[in-house]
Design a protein around this motif. Structure first.
Motif: not given
Ligand code: NAD
Length: 470
Positions: A16-18, A3-7, A9-11, A178-182
């Motif tokens: 940013p937060e908020g 999970e952490s590697t997917t996270a 990638l997402l990061d 959007p997140l998948s494509v980004l």
């Protein structure tokens, strides 16, 4: 893959937060990340950077670009599992079956094919008086606007040939996925030079500006017919060349010579791949009276044994609808079909026990042309099955709508091929539906759009021609 590697990638790509807009897991409705909300000003900046980067990218030449695009495909393969997990959560399609991992495999295959397919100048005339050749060159900046159903693969279909031909590309992903494509573009960019490929995440206003921008030379669009029309209008302003892959309402015709048991599995996946959210899925099925009941029963049997649920579970091969809007369309069309005499064979009402956006595989028998579930694109897991007795009538039915993306004919191959030539659609499959191949051109006719993707035709569509005469 953890999970952490997917996270991680997402990061790389999320706001940013908020900040940004929350994106939910399609199955659980938990927040999975925050999509950056970029503006029209951000888009203008991206187009300016893509325009500045284009001459150097083109000047690299085919061989070097091929090398870099293959390196980008390697980068994609190395992170395929993490990307598939993100895609599964955001889009809803399961990891397993013809779904998220399959989509990542398709991305790699299409990218590699576009990178390596030759497009040599064509000698038109070579005699004592004339030597004329037809060459293909980059257009400039290509705008790529995509939908939410196969978000990564359709983006690759748009960007891979465009980059291969020496264009730079600005991508506007669907606001639903959007997140998948980004994330995918971020991975590709590990191997590509700066600003050859830029993604701008934003709403419809950003899409509209990308289509209308004076420095965009070509628009690759996949989405609805309604948006396609707007893009055609804006092309009057910037004269952008267009490839439009719009909606469809593909008919399947089952001839009396078909074997119901033998075709049931392929018919099922032709209609329900990605839980029916597929442009060239089988969306209305015409079955000959002689074998109608057997085909309906065989399809219902496949439906009963095909598991639906959270896509991260390896057991499931069908998932939720991606968004509430599409869920409501499917629900409305099924209710209307029931009110108009449709007989529900399986499904028929939301699978609320699985989650908010789940709708079960729904087969609606004994409906007729004119019912909304037949005439409108459902883009989901509900299939109308219409009885016919004359093949002539089935062909007329297949052709009566103003769309023509795909179609299929099932039964004796020779007989089916004869029927196929009379159908108005960009592709007709025989004894299958919806399979695409990176070397076989794909595109719609009528209201399903214009322009071809894939193979040599696809490369030509992201190029301008030049005749060298003499
Ligand atoms: P959509 O037309 O609503 O949106 C597609 C994209 O266009 C999104 O990125 C959106 O932000 C953008 N957009 C919206 N308004 C715009 C404008 N005025 N100018 C420029 N861009 C704009 O479509 P959707 O709901 O995301 O996708 C579903 C539809 O797409 C279905 O009809 C389906 O059949 C079709 N589709 C077709 C194919 C194909 O290959 N033919 C493939 C997948 C989906």
């Amino acid at each position: 893959m953890s999970e952490s590697t997917t996270a991680a990638l997402l990061d790389r790509v999320q706001a940013p937060e908020g900040e940004g807009r929350e994106i939910l897991d399609a199955a659980t409705r938990e927040v999975i990340g925050r999509a950056p909300e970029q503006t029209v000003a951000d888009l203008d900046d991206a187009i300016a950077r893509a325009k500045a980067a284009q001459p150097a990218w083109e000047a690299l030449g085919h061989e070097k670009r091929t090398e870099l695009l293959l390196a980008a495909a390697d980068a994609l393969d190395a992170r395929a599992e993490e990307l598939a997990q993100l895609l599964s959560r955001e889009q809803g399609k399961p990891l397993n079956g013809p779904n998220a991992r399959f989509e990542l495999g398709g991305c790699s295959a299409w990218l590699r094919t576009a990178a390596t397919t030759p497009l040599e100048p064509q000698v038109l005339i070579d005699d004592e008086n004339t030597h004329a050749e037809l060459h293909y060159k980059a257009i400039g900046v290509v705008g790529a606007i995509g939908p939410w159903n196969w978000p990564m693969m359709i983006t690759i279909w748009q960007i891979a040939p465009a980059l291969r031909m020496g264009n730079t590309v600005v991508v506007k992903p669907s606001e639903y996925t959007p997140l998948s494509v980004l994330a995918m573009i971020s991975v590709l960019n590990d191997a590509l030079p700066q600003d050859a490929l830029i993604a701008v995440s934003g709403g419809r206003d950003v899409g509209a500006r990308l289509a209308a921008h004076p420095d965009v030379d070509k628009v690759m669009f996949t989405g609805s017919t309604a948006t396609g029309r707007k893009i055609i209008e804006s092309s009057a302003g910037n004269l952008a060349r267009l490839t439009l892959e719009l909606g469809g309402n593909d008919a399947g015709i089952v001839l009396p010579s078909a074997d119901p048991q033998a075709i049931a599995q392929d018919l099922f996946w032709g209609a329900f791949i990605n839980t029916g959210q597929t442009c060239a899925a089988l969306k209305r099925l015409y079955v000959h009276d002689d074998i109608y009941d057997e085909v309906v029963d065989a399809l219902a049997e496949v439906a009963r044994r095909t598991p639906m649920g959270n896509g991260l579970s390896e057991d499931n091969v069908l998932g939720p609808l991606q968004n509430k809007q599409q869920f409501d369309i499917v629900s409305r069309l099924v209710e209307d079909a029931k009110a108009n005499g449709g007989r529900v064979v399986t499904g028929g009402s939301p699978a609320a026990e699985l989650g908010e956006l789940f709708y079960p595989i729904t087969l609606v028998a004994d409906v007729a042309d004119g019912v909304a579930l037949v005439d409108e694109e459902q883009f989901g897991p509900a299939l109308p099955i219409i009885r016919y007795s004359e093949v002539e009538d089935a062909v007329t039915s297949a052709n009566r709508l103003d769309v023509g993306l795909g179609a299929s004919v099932w039964g004796d191959r020779d007989e089916a091929r004869k029927v196929a030539t009379r159908i108005q659609s960009g592709t007709v499959w025989i004894n299958s539906h919806g399979g695409v191949h990176p070397m076989i051109p794909f595109g719609g006719v009528k209201g399903s759009g214009y322009g071809l993707e894939f193979g040599v035709e696809g490369l030509k569509s992201v190029a301008v021609h030049q005749v060298i005469n003499g």
